[in-house]
Scaffold this active site. Structure first.
Site, mmCIF file in Angstrom:
data_model
loop_
_atom_site.group_PDB
_atom_site.id
_atom_site.type_symbol
_atom_site.label_atom_id
_atom_site.label_comp_id
_atom_site.label_asym_id
_atom_site.label_seq_id
_atom_site.Cartn_x
_atom_site.Cartn_y
_atom_site.Cartn_z
ATOM 1 N N LEU A 394 0.824 -1.208 0.000
ATOM 2 C CA LEU A 394 0.000 0.000 0.000
ATOM 3 C C LEU A 394 0.858 1.258 0.000
ATOM 4 O O LEU A 394 0.459 2.291 -0.521
ATOM 5 C CB LEU A 394 -0.914 0.023 1.238
ATOM 6 C CG LEU A 394 -2.003 -1.049 1.306
ATOM 7 C CD1 LEU A 394 -2.680 -1.016 2.668
ATOM 8 C CD2 LEU A 394 -3.030 -0.845 0.205
ATOM 9 N N GLY A 395 2.039 1.166 0.602
ATOM 10 C CA GLY A 395 2.918 2.329 0.653
ATOM 11 C C GLY A 395 4.232 2.018 1.322
ATOM 12 O O GLY A 395 4.344 1.064 2.097
ATOM 13 N N GLY A 397 7.431 3.854 3.551
ATOM 14 C CA GLY A 397 7.831 5.024 4.335
ATOM 15 C C GLY A 397 9.250 4.875 4.829
ATOM 16 O O GLY A 397 9.918 3.869 4.564
ATOM 17 N N GLY A 398 9.705 5.883 5.566
ATOM 18 C CA GLY A 398 11.063 5.829 6.094
ATOM 19 C C GLY A 398 11.256 4.730 7.115
ATOM 20 O O GLY A 398 12.348 4.219 7.303
ATOM 21 N N GLY A 400 9.239 1.761 7.287
ATOM 22 C CA GLY A 400 8.923 0.422 6.810
ATOM 23 C C GLY A 400 7.920 0.423 5.674
ATOM 24 O O GLY A 400 7.645 1.454 5.068
ATOM 25 N N THR A 401 7.357 -0.766 5.394
ATOM 26 C CA THR A 401 6.422 -0.957 4.275
ATOM 27 C C THR A 401 5.085 -1.431 4.816
ATOM 28 O O THR A 401 5.030 -2.253 5.730
ATOM 29 C CB THR A 401 6.987 -2.008 3.291
ATOM 30 O OG1 THR A 401 8.284 -1.591 2.869
ATOM 31 C CG2 THR A 401 6.085 -2.152 2.081
ATOM 32 N N VAL A 402 3.991 -0.918 4.229
ATOM 33 C CA VAL A 402 2.644 -1.294 4.654
ATOM 34 C C VAL A 402 2.004 -2.156 3.566
ATOM 35 O O VAL A 402 2.014 -1.781 2.385
ATOM 36 C CB VAL A 402 1.774 -0.052 4.928
ATOM 37 C CG1 VAL A 402 0.372 -0.472 5.367
ATOM 38 C CG2 VAL A 402 2.420 0.820 5.998
ATOM 39 N N LYS A 416 2.002 -3.361 8.870
ATOM 40 C CA LYS A 416 3.231 -2.587 8.739
ATOM 41 C C LYS A 416 4.431 -3.441 9.105
ATOM 42 O O LYS A 416 4.523 -3.963 10.210
ATOM 43 C CB LYS A 416 3.181 -1.339 9.636
ATOM 44 C CG LYS A 416 4.404 -0.432 9.458
ATOM 45 C CD LYS A 416 4.217 0.888 10.184
ATOM 46 C CE LYS A 416 5.381 1.834 9.918
ATOM 47 N NZ LYS A 416 5.195 3.141 10.586
ATOM 48 N N ASP A 511 5.474 14.337 11.854
ATOM 49 C CA ASP A 511 5.536 14.116 10.404
ATOM 50 C C ASP A 511 4.156 14.302 9.768
ATOM 51 O O ASP A 511 3.683 13.456 9.012
ATOM 52 C CB ASP A 511 6.084 12.715 10.089
ATOM 53 C CG ASP A 511 6.598 12.611 8.648
ATOM 54 O OD1 ASP A 511 6.786 13.666 8.015
ATOM 55 O OD2 ASP A 511 6.804 11.487 8.176
#
Length: 668
Positions: A394-395, A397-398, A400-402, A416, A511
């Site tokens: 799904l996305g 980020g800094g 980890g990955t979702v 996550k 953030d």
């Protein structure tokens, strides 16, 4: 090479040599093999013009239409290795008075590469984007948008020591972790790109301006080369090249005459089509060139009589092979049993190490806010996410990955997975904070899995993506109205007011940005991603930390003082509020210089009393000017360079709600 050849168990004389080029066509240019569909000279030697290779006088092959030197071609995995330019930023004096002017950095032309329209793209699996320099931002642009970027920092003294070490002949070995050098992944389907580099802080000068950026396959090797050159030698090697890997597919289908090959539809060069071309490979048991007649071959000759019947030697070999296969199957079974035992023991060890036993007791006693919290097994989450398949992402980020997952009961969740090289503190931080939050506009934590080195978190699934996607990639059939934007702003402001003032301890998100604001099925806002958030003591007024955040949303005061306060979240929310008003991205490198930073440009427009020039036209058509102007004035207060002058999130929330009420009453 066939695996039996590689192992030394088969002599070359017993293997048919595969045909790699068309009859009458040269196969070699210097030391590089040029297999079909690539070819040289005669058009019959290559599939189409894009695959034409020019063998220059120095026996160096070039892809003729895109003028990149070829170092290797592998038709089995459809890749071409080329020499890719390293872009070198030089500095030119901006004026005579060095105390008042600073060198003006430029990138020597060309500053980019275009493969548009070709069957080639830069492989995102085999390449990386690298920027080298001191206190610089390196950006990779494609199709007029930033697609990758990274920050490289160092102090002037450190840079001077580095240059002295190089000048004295010492070899310098660098990693690439943001100091002197940084890396970033490149996107799929990259057919064109440009490189830009900027100083990280206005007014500072990157010492020597010896900055470089490149896309490369073996970037560490290339970086070592650049670092260990003297400055005089670097100036002579501005056109230095690094090895990069291109992937290819056949865009215009032609008749493949090869037997024992299979060709499949692919979409290597385009994400907008289900298939944009074709790729071929030899069938199992064959190897060679799948694009040409006689290209896929099998081992067979030694073991047959001239009349085609098997020899005694073959029969003995078959029986020996059968015994070997049975032995191998037995060993494989033992290996699988042992592997499962070790994996189970490892999961149990991680579970205990990560506090699973204690958490189980808390859950069983229903203490705290864990009444609906669940401990998931790794097996359960692997099945839900199809073993964390890339298609379920799904996305990124800094932290980890979702992944999107479906549980056995049919419930959709978001999982996550923290980065392996990260710290367990990141998981603990987000777990502790989210377990304390109960707010309808904050994403809900459903549970966790403690059977991995870095535990996994499981959240409610939010189906309509991020506010960023919805604002900047709007669906023509469901555009974002003024009423929806104001409602989202009120919901996010309420969530931040709750975090700052109503939670058991104040929480700074750290953030806030439109990509961290999710939209549910009814387009209600949900604040997400608490990986860098901090919970502080009630009596504390600020948090002193290493600067973290997202370019375009970062509080300038925090950037200069390293002191994060609740007003730093207010600044980031102010940027989101301006995004909602204008429909523009917080940073745009294709806009004029004054408009590249949205927050600064918005303040300028407010001061010059022309803010309605940049307000989204749909808002101007739907809303009343006095209500829009009231929101704009509030956004300007949130973006004040001095944090003490910014309103609190409580005040922001109350003012937005007041504007909402005025709007409703005016329509009644």
């Amino acid at each position: 090479m066939h695996p039996l050849l590689a192992s030394g168990k088969l002599d070359l004389q017993f293997l048919h040599d595969p045909i790699m080029a068309q009859p009458g066509c040269d196969l070699m240019c210097g030391d590089v093999e040029i297999p079909y569909p690539f070819g040289m000279k005669d058009p019959k030697c290559y599939a189409e013009e894009w695959f034409q290779v020019e063998c220059k006088s120095n026996h160096t092959p070039y892809l003729k239409l895109i003028n990149l030197e070829v170092t290797a071609i592998d038709v089995n995995i459809s890749t071409v290795e080329v020499k890719n330019p390293v872009f070198h930023r030089k500095c030119h004096d901006g004026g005579k008075d060095s105390s008042l002017s600073r060198p003006k950095p430029t990138i020597e032309d060309p500053a980019g590469i275009s493969l548009r329209g070709s069957p080639f793209v830069y492989s995102n699996k085999r390449n990386t984007f690298v920027a080298f320099g001191c206190n610089i931002l390196g950006f990779l642009h494609s199709n007029r948008s930033v697609v990758a970027g990274c920050v490289s920092v160092c102090g002037p003294k450190e840079f001077t020591r580095l240059k002295k070490s190089v000048a004295s002949g010492k070899k310098v070995n660098l990693g690439c972790h943001g100091k002197f050098c940084c890396v970033a992944s490149i996107p799929s389907y990259l057919s064109e790109y440009e490189v830009t580099m900027e100083d990280i802080r206005n007014g500072s000068i990157a010492p020597g301006c010896d900055d470089y950026a490149l896309i490369a396959k073996k970037w560490r090797k290339e970086l070592t080369w650049m670092v260990n050159q003297k400055e005089s030698e670097l100036k002579k090697n501005v056109s230095h090249y690094a090895h990069a890997v291109l992937e290819f597919e056949i865009l215009n289908w032609f008749n493949i005459e090869a037997t024992n090959a299979e060709c499949l539809k692919t979409n290597v060069t385009s994400s907008k089509m289900e298939n944009s071309g074709w790729r071929c490979k030899c069938r199992v048991g064959f190897h060679g060139n799948p694009y040409i007649a006689g290209g896929c071959v099998v081992i067979r000759d030694r073991w047959y009589h001239s009349e085609g019947t098997p020899t005694k030697e073959l029969m003995v070999g078959l029986l020996s092979s059968l015994g070997s296969i049975i032995l191998l199957l037995g060993l494989r079974w033992l290996y699988e049993v042992e592997r499962k035992r070790i994996a189970k023991k490892s999961r149990e060890s991680f579970f205990k190490k990560n506090g699973g036993v204690l958490l189980e007791k808390v859950l069983s006693s229903s203490e705290g806010s864990f009444d609906k919290f669940k401990l998931f097994s790794l097996k359960e989450l692997e099945k839900a996410t199809n073993h964390f398949n890339v298609n379920r992402i799904l996305g990124n980020g800094g932290e980890g990955t979702v992944y999107k997952g479906m549980l056995l009961d049919g419930k959709i969740v978001a999982v996550k997975k923290f980065k392996v090289q990260g710290k367990i503190e990141q998981f603990i931080n987000e777990f502790v904070i989210l377990s304390q939050i109960d707010h309808r506009n904050v994403v809900k934590l459903l549970g966790c899995c403690l059977e991995t080195e870095i535990p996994l978190l499981v959240y409610e699934f939010i189906p309509n993506g991020t506010l960023f996607q919805y604002l900047h990639d709007q669906d023509a059939y469901l555009p974002m109205t003024w009423e929806m934007r104001l409602k989202i702003a009120i919901e996010v402001a309420g969530a931040l007011f709750y975090l700052h003032s109503a939670a058991s301890k104040p929480i700074y998100h750290r953030d806030i940005k439109s990509t961290n604001i999710l939209l549910d099925e009814k387009y209600n806002a949900k604040v997400a991603d608490f990986g860098t958030s901090k919970m502080i003591a009630i009596e504390d007024t600020h948090l002193t930390t290493i600067v973290k955040g997202t370019f375009g949303y970062l509080d300038p005061e925090y950037f200069h003082t390293s002191q994060f306060t609740d007003k730093s979240d207010v600044y980031s929310f102010g940027v989101v509020l301006v995004e909602l008003l204008t429909g523009q991205k917080p940073v745009s490198f294709v806009a004029p210089d004054e408009a590249q930073n949205l927050a600064s440009y918005f303040i300028l427009c407010m001061e010059e009393k022309r803010v309605f020039d940049i307000i989204d036209k749909r808002i101007m058509w739907e809303g009343r000017r006095k209500h829009i102007n009231a929101v704009a004035k509030l956004a300007k207060r949130c973006l004040d360079l001095k944090g003490i002058k910014r309103p609190s999130m409580k005040e922001v929330s109350m003012q937005l709600y007041g504007i909402w009420e005025l709007q409703r009453n005016s329509r009644a």
